[in-house]
Motif scaffolding. Sequence first.
Motif, PDB file in Angstrom:
ATOM      1  N   GLY A 122      59.506  57.898 -17.201  1.00  0.00           N
ATOM      2  CA  GLY A 122      59.764  56.728 -16.374  1.00  0.00           C
ATOM      3  C   GLY A 122      59.169  56.956 -15.001  1.00  0.00           C
ATOM      4  O   GLY A 122      59.370  58.016 -14.392  1.00  0.00           O
ATOM      5  N   LEU A 123      58.425  55.982 -14.502  1.00  0.00           N
ATOM      6  CA  LEU A 123      57.688  56.162 -13.246  1.00  0.00           C
ATOM      7  C   LEU A 123      58.347  55.493 -12.037  1.00  0.00           C
ATOM      8  O   LEU A 123      57.852  55.609 -10.915  1.00  0.00           O
ATOM      9  N   SER A 124      59.437  54.759 -12.252  1.00  0.00           N
ATOM     10  CA  SER A 124      60.132  54.054 -11.167  1.00  0.00           C
ATOM     11  C   SER A 124      59.195  53.126 -10.388  1.00  0.00           C
ATOM     12  O   SER A 124      59.335  52.961  -9.180  1.00  0.00           O
ATOM     13  N   ARG A 125      58.232  52.533 -11.066  1.00  0.00           N
ATOM     14  CA  ARG A 125      57.359  51.564 -10.418  1.00  0.00           C
ATOM     15  C   ARG A 125      56.690  50.686 -11.476  1.00  0.00           C
ATOM     16  O   ARG A 125      56.464  51.125 -12.600  1.00  0.00           O
ATOM     17  N   THR A 126      56.419  49.455 -11.099  1.00  0.00           N
ATOM     18  CA  THR A 126      55.784  48.511 -12.017  1.00  0.00           C
ATOM     19  C   THR A 126      54.572  47.876 -11.352  1.00  0.00           C
ATOM     20  O   THR A 126      54.420  47.931 -10.127  1.00  0.00           O
ATOM     21  N   LYS A 127      53.725  47.242 -12.153  1.00  0.00           N
ATOM     22  CA  LYS A 127      52.566  46.547 -11.606  1.00  0.00           C
ATOM     23  C   LYS A 127      52.992  45.393 -10.709  1.00  0.00           C
ATOM     24  O   LYS A 127      52.406  45.135  -9.664  1.00  0.00           O
ATOM     25  N   ALA A 128      54.019  44.692 -11.121  1.00  0.00           N
ATOM     26  CA  ALA A 128      54.431  43.489 -10.402  1.00  0.00           C
ATOM     27  C   ALA A 128      55.089  43.792  -9.063  1.00  0.00           C
ATOM     28  O   ALA A 128      54.829  43.123  -8.059  1.00  0.00           O
ATOM     29  N   ASN A 129      55.925  44.828  -9.027  1.00  0.00           N
ATOM     30  CA  ASN A 129      56.742  45.066  -7.833  1.00  0.00           C
ATOM     31  C   ASN A 129      56.474  46.391  -7.136  1.00  0.00           C
ATOM     32  O   ASN A 129      57.087  46.676  -6.105  1.00  0.00           O
ATOM     33  N   ASN A 161      56.784  50.318  -6.318  1.00  0.00           N
ATOM     34  CA  ASN A 161      57.876  51.278  -6.453  1.00  0.00           C
ATOM     35  C   ASN A 161      59.219  50.555  -6.497  1.00  0.00           C
ATOM     36  O   ASN A 161      59.464  49.631  -5.731  1.00  0.00           O
ATOM     37  N   ILE A 162      60.104  50.995  -7.387  1.00  0.00           N
ATOM     38  CA  ILE A 162      61.439  50.404  -7.512  1.00  0.00           C
ATOM     39  C   ILE A 162      62.381  51.184  -6.612  1.00  0.00           C
ATOM     40  O   ILE A 162      62.829  52.280  -6.942  1.00  0.00           O
ATOM     41  N   ALA A 163      62.684  50.609  -5.450  1.00  0.00           N
ATOM     42  CA  ALA A 163      63.507  51.305  -4.456  1.00  0.00           C
ATOM     43  C   ALA A 163      64.913  51.585  -4.976  1.00  0.00           C
ATOM     44  O   ALA A 163      65.562  52.544  -4.545  1.00  0.00           O
ATOM     45  N   TYR A 164      65.391  50.760  -5.910  1.00  0.00           N
ATOM     46  CA  TYR A 164      66.744  50.942  -6.426  1.00  0.00           C
ATOM     47  C   TYR A 164      66.867  52.192  -7.292  1.00  0.00           C
ATOM     48  O   TYR A 164      67.955  52.696  -7.521  1.00  0.00           O
ATOM     49  N   LEU A 165      65.743  52.666  -7.813  1.00  0.00           N
ATOM     50  CA  LEU A 165      65.758  53.794  -8.743  1.00  0.00           C
ATOM     51  C   LEU A 165      64.801  54.890  -8.269  1.00  0.00           C
ATOM     52  O   LEU A 165      63.801  55.196  -8.918  1.00  0.00           O
ATOM     53  N   PRO A 166      65.087  55.502  -7.134  1.00  0.00           N
ATOM     54  CA  PRO A 166      64.182  56.533  -6.613  1.00  0.00           C
ATOM     55  C   PRO A 166      64.195  57.792  -7.479  1.00  0.00           C
ATOM     56  O   PRO A 166      65.218  58.154  -8.054  1.00  0.00           O
ATOM     57  N   ASN A 167      63.054  58.439  -7.574  1.00  0.00           N
ATOM     58  CA  ASN A 167      62.944  59.697  -8.306  1.00  0.00           C
ATOM     59  C   ASN A 167      61.968  60.606  -7.562  1.00  0.00           C
ATOM     60  O   ASN A 167      60.758  60.393  -7.610  1.00  0.00           O
ATOM     61  N   MET A 177      52.153  50.954 -13.857  1.00  0.00           N
ATOM     62  CA  MET A 177      50.957  51.419 -13.158  1.00  0.00           C
ATOM     63  C   MET A 177      50.697  52.895 -13.440  1.00  0.00           C
ATOM     64  O   MET A 177      51.606  53.712 -13.409  1.00  0.00           O
ATOM     65  N   ALA A 178      49.447  53.232 -13.704  1.00  0.00           N
ATOM     66  CA  ALA A 178      49.013  54.629 -13.797  1.00  0.00           C
ATOM     67  C   ALA A 178      47.617  54.699 -13.201  1.00  0.00           C
ATOM     68  O   ALA A 178      46.846  53.750 -13.285  1.00  0.00           O
ATOM     69  N   ASP A 179      47.286  55.821 -12.595  1.00  0.00           N
ATOM     70  CA  ASP A 179      45.981  55.967 -11.957  1.00  0.00           C
ATOM     71  C   ASP A 179      45.589  57.437 -11.935  1.00  0.00           C
ATOM     72  O   ASP A 179      46.405  58.319 -12.228  1.00  0.00           O
ATOM     73  N   PRO A 180      44.340  57.741 -11.580  1.00  0.00           N
ATOM     74  CA  PRO A 180      43.870  59.134 -11.581  1.00  0.00           C
ATOM     75  C   PRO A 180      44.657  60.038 -10.636  1.00  0.00           C
ATOM     76  O   PRO A 180      44.786  61.237 -10.897  1.00  0.00           O
ATOM     77  N   GLU A 181      45.167  59.491  -9.564  1.00  0.00           N
ATOM     78  CA  GLU A 181      45.952  60.317  -8.638  1.00  0.00           C
ATOM     79  C   GLU A 181      47.266  60.740  -9.281  1.00  0.00           C
ATOM     80  O   GLU A 181      47.721  61.872  -9.115  1.00  0.00           O
ATOM     81  N   LEU A 182      47.876  59.830 -10.010  1.00  0.00           N
ATOM     82  CA  LEU A 182      49.143  60.128 -10.679  1.00  0.00           C
ATOM     83  C   LEU A 182      48.923  61.091 -11.839  1.00  0.00           C
ATOM     84  O   LEU A 182      49.685  62.062 -12.002  1.00  0.00           O
ATOM     85  N   LEU A 183      47.909  60.856 -12.627  1.00  0.00           N
ATOM     86  CA  LEU A 183      47.637  61.678 -13.810  1.00  0.00           C
ATOM     87  C   LEU A 183      46.457  62.596 -13.536  1.00  0.00           C
ATOM     88  O   LEU A 183      45.368  62.453 -14.096  1.00  0.00           O
ATOM     89  N   ASN A 184      46.670  63.550 -12.662  1.00  0.00           N
ATOM     90  CA  ASN A 184      45.658  64.543 -12.314  1.00  0.00           C
ATOM     91  C   ASN A 184      45.951  65.803 -13.115  1.00  0.00           C
ATOM     92  O   ASN A 184      46.898  66.532 -12.816  1.00  0.00           O
ATOM     93  N   ALA A 185      45.183  66.045 -14.162  1.00  0.00           N
ATOM     94  CA  ALA A 185      45.473  67.141 -15.088  1.00  0.00           C
ATOM     95  C   ALA A 185      45.514  68.500 -14.394  1.00  0.00           C
ATOM     96  O   ALA A 185      46.378  69.333 -14.686  1.00  0.00           O
ATOM     97  N   GLU A 186      44.582  68.732 -13.486  1.00  0.00           N
ATOM     98  CA  GLU A 186      44.541  70.038 -12.814  1.00  0.00           C
ATOM     99  C   GLU A 186      45.828  70.271 -12.024  1.00  0.00           C
ATOM    100  O   GLU A 186      46.406  71.363 -12.064  1.00  0.00           O
ATOM    101  N   LYS A 187      46.299  69.248 -11.334  1.00  0.00           N
ATOM    102  CA  LYS A 187      47.520  69.378 -10.554  1.00  0.00           C
ATOM    103  C   LYS A 187      48.746  69.530 -11.458  1.00  0.00           C
ATOM    104  O   LYS A 187      49.602  70.391 -11.246  1.00  0.00           O
ATOM    105  N   LEU A 188      48.821  68.701 -12.504  1.00  0.00           N
ATOM    106  CA  LEU A 188      49.987  68.727 -13.382  1.00  0.00           C
ATOM    107  C   LEU A 188      50.072  70.010 -14.199  1.00  0.00           C
ATOM    108  O   LEU A 188      51.148  70.584 -14.377  1.00  0.00           O
ATOM    109  N   LEU A 189      48.946  70.466 -14.692  1.00  0.00           N
ATOM    110  CA  LEU A 189      48.948  71.692 -15.495  1.00  0.00           C
ATOM    111  C   LEU A 189      49.051  72.940 -14.621  1.00  0.00           C
ATOM    112  O   LEU A 189      49.370  74.032 -15.124  1.00  0.00           O
ATOM    113  N   GLY A 190      48.799  72.790 -13.334  1.00  0.00           N
ATOM    114  CA  GLY A 190      48.898  73.924 -12.418  1.00  0.00           C
ATOM    115  C   GLY A 190      50.309  74.207 -11.941  1.00  0.00           C
ATOM    116  O   GLY A 190      50.578  75.255 -11.340  1.00  0.00           O
TER     117      GLY A 190
END
Length: 394
Positions: free
Chosen positions: A304-311, A313-319, A165-178
Amino acid sequence: MERKPWISRILIVLISGILMVYACMNISLPKGPRPRMVTKINRILLTKGAETFLTGFSYVENGGGESLKDWVAATAMELIPLGTYIEGKAGSHTDVEDRETYQMILASQANDENMVDENGKLVTKDGQEEEVAQTMGPQIDTSMEKLMNYEYLLGNFYTVDSNTMADPELLNAEKLLGKNMKLDGSKGPKVLIYHTHSQEGFIDSVPGDPGTTILGMGTYLTELLNDTYGIETIHHEGVYDLVDGKLDRSMAYELAEPQIQKILAENPSIEVVIDLHRDGVAEGTHLAAEIKGKPTAQIMFFNGLSRTKANGNIAYLPNPYIEDNLAFSLQLQIAAANKYPGFTRHIYLRGYRYNMHFKPKTLLIEAGAQTNTVEEMRNAMEILAETLNTVLVE
């Protein structure tokens, strides 16, 4: 896992009802010898009645007291042992499933390699193909106006795995580059380089010479950061993908974690952790560009985002550092695109964690592939070191 209180409550109500029924029945019992069970329950009721209404005497006589609630719960568990069994086993199967799923995820991410066919398309595990967009060609517009367009950002800088999964909230250029990715200026080692997959070699690697493998590239990158840019760097050469002398990546990430955590604990000044890999591609694919007049292997930042479309967030692999990880890789990607277009492939996003939870500034880098030469790889390490210095220091 905590025991579930609702089982006890149900059994308390149940046993209380049984005792009330017994009391009503006992009133009409005929005279004469009473059944042993009735006598036993009478004795329990009298004893517990004394403990409840004559607490002080009962405490002195028996050396301790117990509340009515505790007694009812204990009696329920004694008379209906199934309740105790259920409570004791309530989390058993879930724990086993969690553990099995955890091991499966670790094995999946440890065996993960990006296969690209001769047409430059990513071959996934199920045989489907996905396009691997490259950053070769004209220099890309990296103005904030452009980067704030999610579709533009995604199309020019990222490849997203079909199960991720990826979305505009996750990939917010202004936030990431800031986000500030500069080193803090304190003394001590700042960068740790290691290799989850230490046995990866190149087309002209010399058997038995680790200097011509990904380990050798880690050594060269360490020298460049230390000697050319003054960024104190440690190179850890631990091997985690050999088991009993045979290649086995199924537990590589899990095996690497304790030792890397130990190094970080011993060197709290470290801010950057780099897991340096070599990619695996189809034999007809050559990931290289000409930079500074020299043939140079392309690299790819991997998140690695520790989350998939199917399930989800992967609780076993928190980041807790996913956003920081993404900020670090995007800032490096932009720096490379501005100065050396064609050096980096698109940032690859996948669902597992890949031990990127060690530090906010953690990188997994796929440098070149088995079809690259050692010379191309060393040239890539020079450009990578310069790019790291740009983001971390300049």
